[in-house]
Enzyme design. Structure first.
Site, PDB file in Angstrom:
ATOM      1  N   LYS A 145      -1.330  -7.859  24.932  1.00 41.13           N
ATOM      2  CA  LYS A 145      -1.873  -8.413  26.171  1.00 41.13           C
ATOM      3  C   LYS A 145      -2.145  -7.290  27.155  1.00 41.13           C
ATOM      4  O   LYS A 145      -1.298  -6.404  27.341  1.00 41.13           O
ATOM      5  CB  LYS A 145      -0.910  -9.418  26.790  1.00 41.13           C
ATOM      6  CG  LYS A 145      -1.403  -9.979  28.119  1.00 41.13           C
ATOM      7  CD  LYS A 145      -0.630 -11.191  28.586  1.00 41.13           C
ATOM      8  CE  LYS A 145       0.671 -10.847  29.203  1.00 41.13           C
ATOM      9  NZ  LYS A 145       1.260 -11.990  29.961  1.00 41.13           N
ATOM     10  N   SER A 166     -19.458  -9.628  23.520  1.00 43.70           N
ATOM     11  CA  SER A 166     -18.211  -8.912  23.281  1.00 43.70           C
ATOM     12  C   SER A 166     -17.575  -8.565  24.620  1.00 43.70           C
ATOM     13  O   SER A 166     -18.094  -8.901  25.669  1.00 43.70           O
ATOM     14  CB  SER A 166     -18.473  -7.615  22.516  1.00 43.70           C
ATOM     15  OG  SER A 166     -19.348  -6.800  23.273  1.00 43.70           O
ATOM     16  N   THR A 188     -13.788 -13.748  22.342  1.00 41.12           N
ATOM     17  CA  THR A 188     -14.827 -12.780  21.985  1.00 41.12           C
ATOM     18  C   THR A 188     -14.171 -11.694  21.120  1.00 41.12           C
ATOM     19  O   THR A 188     -13.115 -11.909  20.548  1.00 41.12           O
ATOM     20  CB  THR A 188     -15.525 -12.217  23.244  1.00 41.12           C
ATOM     21  OG1 THR A 188     -16.675 -11.464  22.848  1.00 41.12           O
ATOM     22  CG2 THR A 188     -14.602 -11.392  24.101  1.00 41.12           C
ATOM     23  N   TYR A 189     -14.817 -10.537  21.023  1.00 37.74           N
ATOM     24  CA  TYR A 189     -14.248  -9.439  20.232  1.00 37.74           C
ATOM     25  C   TYR A 189     -14.389  -8.143  21.014  1.00 37.74           C
ATOM     26  O   TYR A 189     -15.177  -8.030  21.946  1.00 37.74           O
ATOM     27  CB  TYR A 189     -14.924  -9.334  18.858  1.00 37.74           C
ATOM     28  CG  TYR A 189     -16.398  -9.037  18.930  1.00 37.74           C
ATOM     29  CD1 TYR A 189     -16.864  -7.727  18.891  1.00 37.74           C
ATOM     30  CD2 TYR A 189     -17.329 -10.065  19.065  1.00 37.74           C
ATOM     31  CE1 TYR A 189     -18.217  -7.448  18.980  1.00 37.74           C
ATOM     32  CE2 TYR A 189     -18.679  -9.794  19.147  1.00 37.74           C
ATOM     33  CZ  TYR A 189     -19.123  -8.482  19.101  1.00 37.74           C
ATOM     34  OH  TYR A 189     -20.457  -8.209  19.198  1.00 37.74           O
ATOM     35  N   GLY A 230     -23.121 -10.181  26.829  1.00 34.77           N
ATOM     36  CA  GLY A 230     -23.751 -11.372  26.279  1.00 34.77           C
ATOM     37  C   GLY A 230     -23.370 -12.614  27.054  1.00 34.77           C
ATOM     38  O   GLY A 230     -23.177 -12.578  28.270  1.00 34.77           O
ATOM     39  N   ALA A 290     -20.667 -14.142  27.407  1.00 40.08           N
ATOM     40  CA  ALA A 290     -19.412 -14.028  28.152  1.00 40.08           C
ATOM     41  C   ALA A 290     -19.637 -13.513  29.570  1.00 40.08           C
ATOM     42  O   ALA A 290     -18.850 -13.799  30.473  1.00 40.08           O
ATOM     43  CB  ALA A 290     -18.440 -13.111  27.407  1.00 40.08           C
TER      44      ALA A 290
END
Length: 116
Positions: A9, A25, A57-58, A73, A75
């Protein structure tokens, strides 16, 4: 049986950029990634403290030492520059493993840099 447990985290970082016209992302300063044990392309959950949005997301590596936190994008529509977010990654492990597992938790300063 495998259970899903928080493994990493990054707590309360500030969004520094939002790039709508980019492949989706989150770009994260590589120093923060290393401190939290995150790797490029790893799935993360994003929690926006300012508006309550939660999404997945990544990770993409950001330039080390910059404090960059950029949502890309679709996000990018879920944040504003300056919003405070929490980035969480989860892992699967046995219940026995989970009982002793210690997640990597990072508490950056107000400029998204490592403290101490």
């Amino acid at each position: 049986m495998q259970i899903t447990v928080m493994k990493s985290k990054i707590h309360r970082v500030k969004v520094t950029q939002a790039e709508l016209n980019y492949v989706g992302s989150i770009t994260i300063d590589e120093d923060l990634m290393d401190a939290a044990g995150l790797i490029e392309n790893e799935q993360v959950h994003i929690v926006n403290n300012n508006n309550g949005e939660r999404f997945i997301t990544y990770v993409i590596k950001g330039e080390r030492g910059t404090g960059m936190i950029c949502l890309n994008g679709a996000a990018a529509r879920r944040v504003q520059i300056g919003d405070i977010i929490i980035i969480i990654a989860y892992g699967s492990m046995s219940q026995e493993e989970a009982k002793t597992f210690k997640p990597m938790i990072v508490f950056p300063d107000h400029n998204n840099h490592l403290v101490g």
